[in-house]
Design an enzyme around this catalytic site. Structure first.
Site, mmCIF file in Angstrom:
data_model
loop_
_atom_site.group_PDB
_atom_site.id
_atom_site.type_symbol
_atom_site.label_atom_id
_atom_site.label_comp_id
_atom_site.label_asym_id
_atom_site.label_seq_id
_atom_site.Cartn_x
_atom_site.Cartn_y
_atom_site.Cartn_z
ATOM 1 N N ARG A 36 84.641 -20.391 54.599
ATOM 2 C CA ARG A 36 85.159 -21.503 55.451
ATOM 3 C C ARG A 36 86.282 -21.273 56.542
ATOM 4 O O ARG A 36 86.163 -22.028 57.405
ATOM 5 C CB ARG A 36 85.908 -22.949 54.551
ATOM 6 C CG ARG A 36 86.564 -23.935 55.355
ATOM 7 C CD ARG A 36 87.138 -24.780 54.458
ATOM 8 N NE ARG A 36 86.254 -25.559 53.400
ATOM 9 C CZ ARG A 36 86.333 -25.373 51.951
ATOM 10 N NH1 ARG A 36 87.071 -24.456 51.612
ATOM 11 N NH2 ARG A 36 85.452 -26.046 51.264
ATOM 12 N N GLU A 98 72.353 -29.438 47.216
ATOM 13 C CA GLU A 98 72.311 -29.573 48.720
ATOM 14 C C GLU A 98 71.033 -28.833 49.275
ATOM 15 O O GLU A 98 70.279 -29.624 50.095
ATOM 16 C CB GLU A 98 73.254 -29.098 49.315
ATOM 17 C CG GLU A 98 73.558 -29.559 50.820
ATOM 18 C CD GLU A 98 75.212 -29.339 51.394
ATOM 19 O OE1 GLU A 98 76.122 -30.079 51.263
ATOM 20 O OE2 GLU A 98 75.349 -27.957 51.473
#
Length: 724
Positions: A36, A98
């Site tokens: 991230r 996902e």
């Protein structure tokens, strides 16, 4: 075929379009703990900076077992899925759920793309071929069961097999740049807008693939050529959209032919550099400066460049002059109406900078086959693939009239969609927009080339090219060069039987040009409509403007008199069907080079009929005999090079050729009563071509239907043909 929605992406780069209210274009999937604050953050901001709407999944913020809400909508509506596989990606059941949902949407919708990135892992890890991801999946199976984990495994393996980026031993900045460029390409932010109905494009794309040889390290120049309106630019755009993502830089420069001046070429050079380098280069002071910049900056880059509508060698040399300007694997696609500027002059380059013709891979655009032409026309005329039943016959007739020219079909189809009363008019001549496009090609011709083009459009289509060339040479034209020009510009074609061929659309266009020469037919250069031509002759309204005249169908019983032709001083082509010449023609037909006479009468009633410059004489379906009075008058003073006698049912012996020493081509066909070849043929030292066929009574005739001969061979075999 027409672009349709299906389970696979369209090769031409079709766009499914965005649904109203869609917020995101790219869905970015990643494991937050791993990337991230590093790679994924840089990638996210690079895409946003390029104008891409990106959904960044902050997966640790999301709670619960099911994917829903805004996340579900983002996955469903995004066109591109960028998945960053890192070392801990498979340990997150949220990431795997996902991924499962992404793969389901990818499988069930056309136009969606998955772009995998392998960050500190390899594709083999993601395929579960090592313990890294495999161990994580086993832990999930222990907690959730095999049925839940099985689709996760399948999704991982499927995505790992797709082309992606492996960051091992690579700089992240360079990879991010490539990824952003790929995303922009997939979103068509740098692609060409294509027409709504791309009928038949897939077949052409397959042909182009064989020329492009994707993956080959050589630098290739591919030339797409054909007449205006045939779809060259559309094909180039489709190819550009399909393969541009494979190159480190790409640029499409439209309508280069308008940039013949140095200032405009400088603008193209600047745009080319901007497109490939993705930033605005320094000022270009002159075209040589631009050439040096292109060579310096592109030498090590794999680039795709399309130069659309090129018509001058200088344009090419200033933008993409040589192979060594570009890096390995580069492709330069050129569209043009005329490939002559690529050709070698008399077997040698025009100068040292000229690219050899053999170094180009040339793709010639062909007219659309009928079924594709009908489909394209129907799309524009009826907004459907096929015409309605009530309009099937008229649609078929219009399509056959228009031929396989895509632009004509689109323009005329669209006009008929709104103007039904225009049907009959549109069937007679090209639509205004089509005319303008064809006129551009016509105006590129030199004056002499225009004359030959109009000759073919009005009279010579279907004739043997050698016969026509001999006639034009006698007019002191340069037909061989002109024929090459017309072929290169796709204005004509030479068929397998060595016959001149012209597309009906071009034929009608050429005839329209002649019609516009004057509102009075007798003042136009060529008359091909027998009815109006006969009206001009009967009313003695012909003028010196007329160079070609066709009187078929309306002249069978007419006696042509000298006064009717007295003003046609420059007539060089005359075609008759029946009729006869009556009276004294002294001083007339001085410029006549071609006389074609169907149903020629057995009695020749003219005197002093001496076309001294006649080159081609064709007589067919006639009753004349070997002692016909016309032989001595016509051949006695002429420089005849072509004699064709077809279906002359009363001809028993071939006429005496002793007075005609210039003969190069002799054709005798279907003369059923012919039994003897005149001995004078053995003295024809200029004879190059002899064809005798369908003459069943001719003794000792060779079984060969036609024979190519040279002067030295003629005396050896002719005695056998004459029955000696």
């Amino acid at each position: 075929m027409k672009r349709k929605r299906n389970s696979s992406p369209d090769p031409a780069g079709g766009d499914d379009g965005e649904l109203p209210g869609v917020k995101f274009e790219v869905f970015l999937s990643f494991r937050g703990w791993d990337t991230r604050l590093s790679f994924t953050d840089c990638l996210y901001h690079a895409m946003v900076g390029a104008g891409v709407r990106v959904f960044r999944d902050e997966e640790e913020i999301c709670k619960g077992e099911e994917i829903g809400g805004e996340l579900l909508r983002a996955i469903d509506n995004s066109k591109v899925y960028v998945i960053v596989f890192s070392r801990d990606y498979a340990s997150s059941d949220w990431c795997l759920r996902e991924l499962e949902h992404i793969v389901k949407r990818y499988r069930g919708s056309s136009g969606k793309v998955i772009l995998p990135i392998f960050y500190n892992v390899g594709a083999h890890d993601v395929k579960l071929q090592t313990g890294l991801y495999d161990e994580a999946l086993k832990k999930h199976e222990g907690r959730r069961g095999c049925d839940v984990v099985r689709p996760w495994k399948e999704a991982l393996i499927e995505v790992a097999r797709m082309d992606g980026w492996d960051l091992k031993d690579k700089g992240e900045g360079a990879v991010i740049k490539h990824i952003v460029d790929e995303v922009l390409t997939r979103l068509k932010k740098r692609q060409r807008n294509l027409p709504d109905h791309l009928v038949g494009i897939h077949d052409q794309l397959e042909d182009m693939k064989s020329l492009l040889q994707e993956g080959s390290p050589d630098v290739r120049f591919i030339v797409i050529h054909g007449m205006g309106g045939i779809g060259k630019t559309t094909l180039a755009e489709a190819v550009f959209n399909q393969i541009s993502h494979q190159f480190s830089g790409h640029s499409f420069l439209p309508n280069v032919r308008e940039s013949s001046q140095d200032d405009k070429i400088k603008e193209l050079q600047w745009r080319l550099l901007s497109d490939i380098l993705k930033f605005q280069p320094a000022r270009i002071y002159d075209t040589n400066d631009g050439v040096n910049m292109i060579k310096e900056r592109f030498r090590h880059k794999k680039v795709l460049i399309v130069l659309d509508n090129v018509d001058d060698r200088n344009q090419l040399m200033k933008l993409a002059g040589k192979h060594n300007w570009f890096g390995p694997g580069s492709r330069i696609i050129i569209t043009t109406r005329d490939i002559q500027f690529l050709s070698i002059n008399n077997g040698r380059p025009r100068d040292s900078d000229c690219i050899q013709h053999e170094e180009f891979y040339i793709y010639k655009m062909k007219e659309m086959p009928f079924h594709h032409a009908l489909e394209l026309f129907s799309e524009h005329a009826f907004r459907r693939d096929t015409p309605p039943t009530d309009y099937a016959n008229i649609a078929t007739k219009i399509v056959k009239t228009m031929g396989g020219l895509p632009l004509a079909l689109k323009v005329i189809g669209s006009s008929l969609c709104y103007k039904n009363e225009a049907v009959s008019e549109d069937m007679k001549m090209p639509h205004r927009e089509v005319h303008d496009i064809l006129m551009m090609s016509y105006e590129m011709l030199e004056d002499e080339q225009k004359q030959i083009f109009l000759d073919i459009a009005c009279h010579m289509a279907g004739e043997k090219i050698e016969d026509a060339v001999l006639m034009w040479k006698s007019c002191e034209f340069f037909p061989n060069l002109t024929i090459d020009v017309l072929i290169n510009m796709s204005l004509i074609r030479v068929e397998c039987h060595e016959e001149l061929w012209m597309h009906d659309q071009l034929r009608d266009f050429g005839r329209e040009i002649v019609c516009r020469e004057s509102q009075f037919p007798g003042e136009c250069s060529r008359l091909w409509c027998p009815k109006s031509a006969m009206e001009v002759i009967r009313r003695k309204r012909g003028t010196e403007a007329i160079v070609a005249l066709k009187l078929d169908g309306h002249s069978k019983s007419h006696n042509f008199t000298p006064v009717e032709f007295s003003k046609l001083e420059y007539l060089r082509f005359l075609e008759l069907d029946g009729g006869n010449f009556v009276g004294d023609f002294l001083g007339l037909f001085y410029e006549l080079r071609w006389l074609s006479w169907h149903h020629c009468p057995s009695e020749f009633r003219a005197t002093n009929f001496c076309p001294s410059k006649l080159v081609v004489l064709k007589i067919s379906k006639s009753d004349l005999t070997n002692d016909w009075d016309g032989w001595s008058q016509i051949m006695g003073t002429s420089k005849l090079k072509v004699l064709s006698l077809v279906s002359c049912k009363s001809l028993i012996k071939m006429p005496d050729l002793s007075m005609c020493s210039t003969l190069e081509r002799l054709v005798i066909k279907d003369c059923k009563r012919l039994v003897e070849i005149d001995p004078s043929i053995s003295n024809q030292e200029q004879l190059k071509y002899l064809e005798i066929s369908g003459c069943n009574r001719l003794e000792n005739l060779s079984k060969e239907a036609s024979t190519d001969v040279s002067p030295c061979v003629v005396p050896q075999f002719l005695p056998d043909l004459m029955g000696r």
